[in-house]
Design a protein around this motif. Structure first.
Motif, PDB file in Angstrom:
ATOM      1  N   UNK A  53       0.833  -1.173   0.000  1.00 55.00           N
ATOM      2  CA  UNK A  53       0.000   0.000   0.000  1.00 55.00           C
ATOM      3  C   UNK A  53       0.882   1.242   0.000  1.00 55.00           C
ATOM      4  N   UNK A  54       0.502   2.217  -0.736  1.00 49.26           N
ATOM      5  CA  UNK A  54       1.288   3.439  -0.878  1.00 49.26           C
ATOM      6  C   UNK A  54       0.703   4.530   0.017  1.00 49.26           C
ATOM      7  N   UNK A  55       1.208   4.606   1.237  1.00 44.01           N
ATOM      8  CA  UNK A  55       0.657   5.546   2.200  1.00 44.01           C
ATOM      9  C   UNK A  55       0.969   6.994   1.859  1.00 44.01           C
ATOM     10  N   UNK A  56       2.072   7.245   1.162  1.00 49.35           N
ATOM     11  CA  UNK A  56       2.404   8.612   0.784  1.00 49.35           C
ATOM     12  C   UNK A  56       1.372   9.184  -0.180  1.00 49.35           C
ATOM     13  N   UNK A  57       0.623   8.345  -0.829  1.00 51.86           N
ATOM     14  CA  UNK A  57      -0.446   8.793  -1.717  1.00 51.86           C
ATOM     15  C   UNK A  57      -1.796   8.776  -1.021  1.00 51.86           C
ATOM     16  N   UNK A  58      -2.030   7.794  -0.179  1.00 49.20           N
ATOM     17  CA  UNK A  58      -3.339   7.623   0.447  1.00 49.20           C
ATOM     18  C   UNK A  58      -3.623   8.667   1.514  1.00 49.20           C
ATOM     19  N   UNK A  59      -2.659   8.994   2.333  1.00 48.28           N
ATOM     20  CA  UNK A  59      -2.889   9.904   3.451  1.00 48.28           C
ATOM     21  C   UNK A  59      -3.293  11.304   2.978  1.00 48.28           C
ATOM     22  N   UNK A  60      -2.584  11.944   2.057  1.00 48.87           N
ATOM     23  CA  UNK A  60      -3.032  13.269   1.616  1.00 48.87           C
ATOM     24  C   UNK A  60      -4.385  13.250   0.910  1.00 48.87           C
ATOM     25  N   UNK A  61      -4.650  12.208   0.142  1.00 47.65           N
ATOM     26  CA  UNK A  61      -5.929  12.143  -0.569  1.00 47.65           C
ATOM     27  C   UNK A  61      -7.080  11.974   0.413  1.00 47.65           C
ATOM     28  N   UNK A  62      -6.901  11.168   1.441  1.00 44.66           N
ATOM     29  CA  UNK A  62      -7.946  11.001   2.452  1.00 44.66           C
ATOM     30  C   UNK A  62      -8.149  12.291   3.232  1.00 44.66           C
ATOM     31  N   UNK A  63      -7.082  13.006   3.535  1.00 55.39           N
ATOM     32  CA  UNK A  63      -7.220  14.292   4.230  1.00 55.39           C
ATOM     33  C   UNK A  63      -7.971  15.308   3.379  1.00 55.39           C
ATOM     34  N   UNK A  64      -7.677  15.362   2.099  1.00 51.62           N
ATOM     35  CA  UNK A  64      -8.397  16.270   1.199  1.00 51.62           C
ATOM     36  C   UNK A  64      -9.863  15.873   1.106  1.00 51.62           C
ATOM     37  N   UNK A  65     -10.131  14.573   1.039  1.00 51.43           N
ATOM     38  CA  UNK A  65     -11.521  14.112   0.986  1.00 51.43           C
ATOM     39  C   UNK A  65     -12.270  14.478   2.270  1.00 51.43           C
ATOM     40  N   UNK A  66     -11.607  14.392   3.412  1.00 52.18           N
ATOM     41  CA  UNK A  66     -12.244  14.781   4.663  1.00 52.18           C
ATOM     42  C   UNK A  66     -12.536  16.279   4.709  1.00 52.18           C
ATOM     43  N   UNK A  67     -11.629  17.085   4.195  1.00 51.08           N
ATOM     44  CA  UNK A  67     -11.876  18.533   4.148  1.00 51.08           C
ATOM     45  C   UNK A  67     -13.040  18.870   3.222  1.00 51.08           C
ATOM     46  N   UNK A  68     -13.106  18.202   2.095  1.00 54.73           N
ATOM     47  CA  UNK A  68     -14.217  18.429   1.163  1.00 54.73           C
ATOM     48  C   UNK A  68     -15.526  17.994   1.809  1.00 54.73           C
ATOM     49  N   UNK A  69     -15.511  16.848   2.477  1.00 48.66           N
ATOM     50  CA  UNK A  69     -16.722  16.359   3.133  1.00 48.66           C
ATOM     51  C   UNK A  69     -17.159  17.291   4.265  1.00 48.66           C
ATOM     52  N   UNK A  70     -16.216  17.815   5.025  1.00 43.68           N
ATOM     53  CA  UNK A  70     -16.558  18.744   6.105  1.00 43.68           C
ATOM     54  C   UNK A  70     -17.179  20.018   5.555  1.00 43.68           C
ATOM     55  N   UNK A  71     -16.642  20.511   4.455  1.00 41.52           N
ATOM     56  CA  UNK A  71     -17.216  21.691   3.830  1.00 41.52           C
ATOM     57  C   UNK A  71     -18.611  21.397   3.275  1.00 41.52           C
ATOM     58  N   UNK A  72     -18.806  20.190   2.753  1.00 35.71           N
ATOM     59  CA  UNK A  72     -20.124  19.803   2.254  1.00 35.71           C
ATOM     60  C   UNK A  72     -21.146  19.696   3.364  1.00 35.71           C
ATOM     61  N   UNK A  73     -20.740  19.147   4.495  1.00 36.86           N
ATOM     62  CA  UNK A  73     -21.651  19.048   5.641  1.00 36.86           C
ATOM     63  C   UNK A  73     -21.999  20.441   6.154  1.00 36.86           C
ATOM     64  N   UNK A  74     -21.035  21.348   6.186  1.00 34.25           N
ATOM     65  CA  UNK A  74     -21.308  22.722   6.617  1.00 34.25           C
ATOM     66  C   UNK A  74     -22.277  23.416   5.660  1.00 34.25           C
ATOM     67  N   UNK A  75     -22.146  23.144   4.377  1.00 35.88           N
ATOM     68  CA  UNK A  75     -23.067  23.740   3.410  1.00 35.88           C
ATOM     69  C   UNK A  75     -24.464  23.161   3.546  1.00 35.88           C
ATOM     70  N   UNK A  76     -24.555  21.878   3.861  1.00 39.47           N
ATOM     71  CA  UNK A  76     -25.873  21.250   4.022  1.00 39.47           C
ATOM     72  C   UNK A  76     -26.580  21.702   5.291  1.00 39.47           C
ATOM     73  N   UNK A  77     -25.868  21.722   6.400  1.00 39.55           N
ATOM     74  CA  UNK A  77     -26.518  21.986   7.679  1.00 39.55           C
ATOM     75  C   UNK A  77     -26.722  23.466   7.958  1.00 39.55           C
ATOM     76  N   UNK A  78     -25.742  24.285   7.638  1.00 42.10           N
ATOM     77  CA  UNK A  78     -25.810  25.714   7.978  1.00 42.10           C
ATOM     78  C   UNK A  78     -25.963  26.633   6.780  1.00 42.10           C
TER      79      UNK A  78
END
Length: 74
Positions: A1-26
């Motif tokens: 598994x290539x963690x140097x690729x997976x970790x930043x992509x998962x962090x970016x996905x979490x930031x996008x998801x957090x922004x999406x949840x903020x747009x939905x709820x507030x």
């Protein structure tokens, strides 16, 4: 598994998801996107879809090693 690729992509996905949840709820949208966004709820659903697709893409890229099954994922 290539963690140097997976970790930043998962962090970016979490930031996008957090922004999406903020747009939905507030109805809150990032300052740089406030003027072009007309419907924040639809924008939030779009961001959640993008975050899900990014995680799914990483799952099929990293979890399925080998040439055979990886081609079925996307």
């Amino acid at each position: 598994m290539q963690l140097y690729l997976a970790v930043p992509v998962v962090l970016v996905a979490l930031l996008i998801a957090a922004s999406g949840v903020a747009a939905l709820t507030r109805g809150w949208v990032l300052a740089s996107n406030r003027s072009p966004v007309r419907r924040p709820r639809l924008y939030g659903w779009g961001q959640l879809t993008v975050a899900f697709a990014l995680c799914r893409q990483m799952l099929f890229l990293l979890a399925l090693d080998g040439t055979g099954p990886r081609q079925w994922g996307p």
